[in-house]
Write an enzyme that holds these catalytic residues in place. Structure first.
Site, PDB file in Angstrom:
ATOM      1  N   ASP A  16       0.841  -1.195   0.000  1.00 36.19           N
ATOM      2  CA  ASP A  16       0.000   0.000   0.000  1.00 36.19           C
ATOM      3  C   ASP A  16       0.877   1.246   0.000  1.00 36.19           C
ATOM      4  O   ASP A  16       1.845   1.337   0.753  1.00 36.19           O
ATOM      5  CB  ASP A  16      -0.898  -0.025   1.244  1.00 36.19           C
ATOM      6  N   GLY A  50      -7.214   7.828   8.439  1.00 33.80           N
ATOM      7  CA  GLY A  50      -7.381   8.137   9.846  1.00 33.80           C
ATOM      8  C   GLY A  50      -8.820   8.480  10.185  1.00 33.80           C
ATOM      9  O   GLY A  50      -9.756   8.131   9.471  1.00 33.80           O
ATOM     10  N   GLY A  82      -9.157   5.038   2.688  1.00 35.72           N
ATOM     11  CA  GLY A  82      -9.704   5.765   3.824  1.00 35.72           C
ATOM     12  C   GLY A  82     -11.164   5.460   4.086  1.00 35.72           C
ATOM     13  O   GLY A  82     -11.957   6.361   4.363  1.00 35.72           O
ATOM     14  N   ALA A  83     -11.539   4.188   4.031  1.00 34.86           N
ATOM     15  CA  ALA A  83     -12.956   3.821   4.149  1.00 34.86           C
ATOM     16  C   ALA A  83     -13.455   3.789   5.589  1.00 34.86           C
ATOM     17  O   ALA A  83     -14.661   3.857   5.827  1.00 34.86           O
ATOM     18  CB  ALA A  83     -13.206   2.463   3.498  1.00 34.86           C
ATOM     19  N   SER A  84     -12.547   3.694   6.570  1.00 32.67           N
ATOM     20  CA  SER A  84     -12.980   3.655   7.961  1.00 32.67           C
ATOM     21  C   SER A  84     -13.687   4.959   8.312  1.00 32.67           C
ATOM     22  O   SER A  84     -13.151   6.045   8.106  1.00 32.67           O
ATOM     23  CB  SER A  84     -11.782   3.460   8.899  1.00 32.67           C
ATOM     24  N   ASN A 116      -8.227   0.434   7.706  1.00 37.23           N
ATOM     25  CA  ASN A 116      -7.138   0.329   8.663  1.00 37.23           C
ATOM     26  C   ASN A 116      -7.547   0.922  10.013  1.00 37.23           C
ATOM     27  O   ASN A 116      -7.571   0.232  11.024  1.00 37.23           O
ATOM     28  CB  ASN A 116      -5.884   1.033   8.128  1.00 37.23           C
ATOM     29  N   THR A 117      -7.913   2.196  10.011  1.00 35.69           N
ATOM     30  CA  THR A 117      -8.205   2.903  11.265  1.00 35.69           C
ATOM     31  C   THR A 117      -9.307   2.227  12.076  1.00 35.69           C
ATOM     32  O   THR A 117      -9.195   2.065  13.300  1.00 35.69           O
ATOM     33  CB  THR A 117      -8.610   4.359  10.969  1.00 35.69           C
TER      34      THR A 117
END
Length: 280
Positions: free
Chosen positions: A77, A173, A201-203, A224-225
């Site tokens: 990534d 984030g 950045g889907a979180s 991730n976040t």
């Protein structure tokens, strides 16, 4: 696999890992849900995690010892340089992303093309990026800059990338306020390029918005976040329950379970659960 997901209207989640317990939790979730999965390692974390070859071998060994039956792809990534992408290819990664989003489109095309030529010669797929995903995550810091549609078309046509990550309002984030995704731009880009789109950045994005993005051609979605927050919350809760607790296994095991449960929820949102039968 990603192309099939695009055609069938679901997305394959990429879940970034930050250590061995993340690998275990994500693999358990994928197996439980019979979902193909992409395990991502952010380039800025490679040294911390032990290097490209060590990371890949660790993931492959866990897949084997855990007797995982679903497809597992290992992805680099936000590859920071052409050389780093080549190192991941040489180590045996299945997929690499070259992040030329901070460069001019001309330089982005030039370097992405170099990565594609090297990766494709080794049967490795390549993700490119246009625009800038905002926020901060895994040492990556950026301001939101929407992808230019003409730049997206140029990158796809001139480099032969396999997937495209157009930055359209998502952030790495935690979100400050509500996400503001460019669905109109997604629709136009999806109609102009015939490859799967990738959402970073889907979180923190609602299930409704994620499924809308999937309907507009996003067949790979990165998380991730959200996973890290659930891990942190559980770890903190476990430690606060008893000041006398010091056994590492008793401390860590609940946090692995938290990763697993969050990953299962993500899989269901992406619609990749029970899709393993297609690839076996």
């Amino acid at each position: 696999m990603i192309q099939y997901a695009k055609e069938e209207g679901f997305a394959i989640p990429q879940m970034n890992v930050n250590g061995l317990i993340w690998i275990e939790g994500v693999l358990n979730a994928a197996e439980n849900q019979q979902s193909p999965i992409i395990i991502g390692t952010t380039d800025k974390n490679i040294e911390y995690l032990g290097g490209y070859q060590f990371i890949l071998d660790t993931i492959k060994n866990k897949v084997r010892t855990m007797q995982i039956t679903v497809p597992v792809l290992v992805h680099l990534d936000h590859g920071l340089s052409v050389e780093n992408c080549k190192c991941a290819v040489d180590a045996g990664y299945d997929s690499v992303m070259f992040d030329g989003s901070k460069l001019s489109i001309e330089e982005n095309i030039k370097l992405t093309k170099e990565v594609v030529e090297y990766a494709h010669a080794n049967a490795v797929i390549v993700e490119g990026e246009v625009g800038a995903v905002g926020g901060e995550e895994d040492g990556l810091i950026g301001q939101v800059r929407y992808a230019d549609i003409d730049d997206c078309i140029a990158l796809v046509e001139q480099t032969n990338i396999d997937t495209l990550a157009p930055a359209l309002g998502s952030v790495h984030g935690k979100y400050q306020g509500e996400p503001n995704l460019g669905f109109d731009e997604m629709k136009i880009i999806g109609s102009k390029v015939d490859i799967p789109l990738v959402l970073h950045g889907a979180s923190g994005i609602s299930n409704v918005d994620l499924q809308h993005a999937i309907s507009l051609g996003h067949a790979k979605i990165n998380f991730n976040t959200e996973i890290n927050i659930s891990w942190t919350n559980q770890l903190r809760e476990t430690l606060n329950e008893s000041e006398d607790l010091f056994n590492p296994q008793e401390i860590i095991k609940p946090s692995i379970h938290a990763i697993e449960k969050t990953a299962e929820k993500i899989i269901k949102t992406c619609g990749s659960n029970n899709q393993n039968k297609v690839f076996t």
